[in-house]
Design a protein around this motif. Structure first.
Motif: not given
Lengths: 202, 215
Positions: A44, A95-96, A99, A103, A110, A114, A117-118
């Motif tokens: 990531a 990043v958002q 994502e 997805d 993802y 997933g 990532l945040p």
């Protein structure tokens, strides 16, 4: 071309952002216990760095650098002090967006990436690489190589660390040294190992 | 016996907050997580000191400002507000260093900017300033900054002393040591030195704490 290769080798090994510049230690210490998670986070980080560093370069070059707004008719404006805020915002937004894209187009990826990532938004390695890119005045191709290979260096370090920790579980470590302390010392030894690559010149 | 004013001081809430941040709740391992990148500036005491001051300034004032705004802030955008307050303060610190201490700011390079992603700053804002009045939050931020600075300075002290035989740039190892064959430890000037010193610090701390508990 030679220049690009030397940037890549340098940022993966000798100037490893984790082992030589201490960037991204938070997640390094927290995540490196499990090899699978470490590999996921590593991938990531490579991904995010490869995308955000060139984007930040474009933003810096055409919006923030001294004289960058010449195309809009403001040749004297220097907004470079805003780079900290804008880089953070870009990283969070990218990043958002990543994502959502992942997805939509690759649910399998993802599922495996997933969770991480945040977490990456707050990883100092990402902001650090963007700031280094400004400080070292890289050109666009150099920036792209620098971003991707810094990510690879970080991933290499965290995966190696998780492998070492697995072995350490069977080692007889003195009581006070267990946990964080031995991890730091191991990281130090690993950093020495990585520095040996300084002997290789292109 | 301790005199009465000292006892009264020890009972006050600010004293407790400061003592907590400086000693009891200041495990080096926790602080290091916050330190992240700042270890890179611990080769010399001077840069470490400037870094500690910059960080203390940012933590203290971000806690104060966020605590002042805590009732006016909608909960779901609070992280964004906090990050922008912190970023503003970091930019102030960065520009100040660039204007008045240019040499040091060159040496600190990107690491002042990285205070933004420092876990301590956001951690204090989230964990303390959001639920406490401004005055207490300010003291808490100040104490946390100093606690963090003390770890940085400790690492920098050892690295500069062993790595280049100097303190704050002044040679402290007498010349006849070198004549007798003493050599500076170059490893301390490089990144691995910092990792190893931190490891040893944590070891020392664990040993001291477990002895205290055993009694």
């Amino acid at each position: 071309m030679e220049n690009l290769i030397s940037i890549a080798v340098n940022s993966i090994f000798v100037g490893n952002i984790l082992l030589a510049y201490f960037l991204g230690m938070c997640s390094f210490v927290a995540i490196s216990k499990n090899m699978k998670t470490a590999a996921g986070l590593g991938v990531a980080v490579i991904f995010v760095l490869t995308v955000t560093t060139p984007v930040n370069w474009l933003i810096y070059r055409f919006l923030l650098a001294p004289g960058a707004l010449a195309w809009a008719g403001f040749p004297e404006v220097n907004l470079s002090y805003l780079k900290l805020v804008l880089f953070i915002a870009t990283i969070a937004a990218m990043v958002q967006a990543l994502e959502m894209v992942i997805d939509r187009y690759s649910p399998a990826l993802y599922v495996s990436l997933g969770v991480f990532l945040p977490l990456i938004t707050v990883n100092c390695a990402i902001l650090g690489v963007s700031l280094f890119m400004v400080e070292r005045a890289y050109t666009f191709p150099e920036t792209a190589v620098f971003g991707a290979s810094s990510g690879m260096g970080w991933a290499l370090a965290i995966i190696a660390m998780s492998a070492i920790q697995k072995k350490l579980r069977y080692a007889d470590v003195p009581e006070g040294l267990q946990g964080f302390a031995i991890n730091m010392i191991t990281t130090g030894l690993m950093a020495i190992g990585f520095m040996l690559f300084a002997g290789i010149s292109m | 016996m301790t005199p009465a004013p000292v006892q009264a001081l020890r009972k006050s809430r600010s004293y407790k907050a400061v003592a907590r941040a400086l000693w009891e709740a200041n495990p080096i391992s926790k602080q290091i997580l916050g330190i992240c990148s700042a270890l890179a500036v611990t080769v010399q005491l001077k840069t470490a000191l400037v870094m500690s001051i910059a960080l203390t300034f940012v933590v203290a004032f971000s806690s104060l400002i966020i605590s002042l705004m805590r009732r006016a802030m909608p909960r779901n955008i609070r992280i964004m507000v906090e990050v922008s307050v912190i970023a503003t303060l970091v930019i102030l610190a960065d520009e100040f260093l660039r204007a008045f201490m240019y040499d040091v700011s060159r040496q600190l390079s990107v690491f002042v900017g990285l205070i933004i992603t420092n876990c301590i700053v956001l951690g204090r804002a989230e964990g303390y300033a959001l639920s406490n009045p401004p005055c207490k939050s300010f003291v808490d931020g100040l104490a946390n900054g100093i606690g963090y600075g003390s770890v940085l300075m400790g690492v920098a002290f050892l690295r500069e002393l062993l790595g280049s035989g100097k303190l704050f740039g002044y040679p402290v190892i007498p010349a006849f040591f070198y004549e007798a064959g003493y050599l500076d430890n170059g490893l301390m000037r490089l990144a691995p030195g910092a990792f190893i010193i931190i490891g040893l610090f944590v070891w020392l701390e664990h040993t001291l704490l477990s002895r205290k508990k055993g009694r």
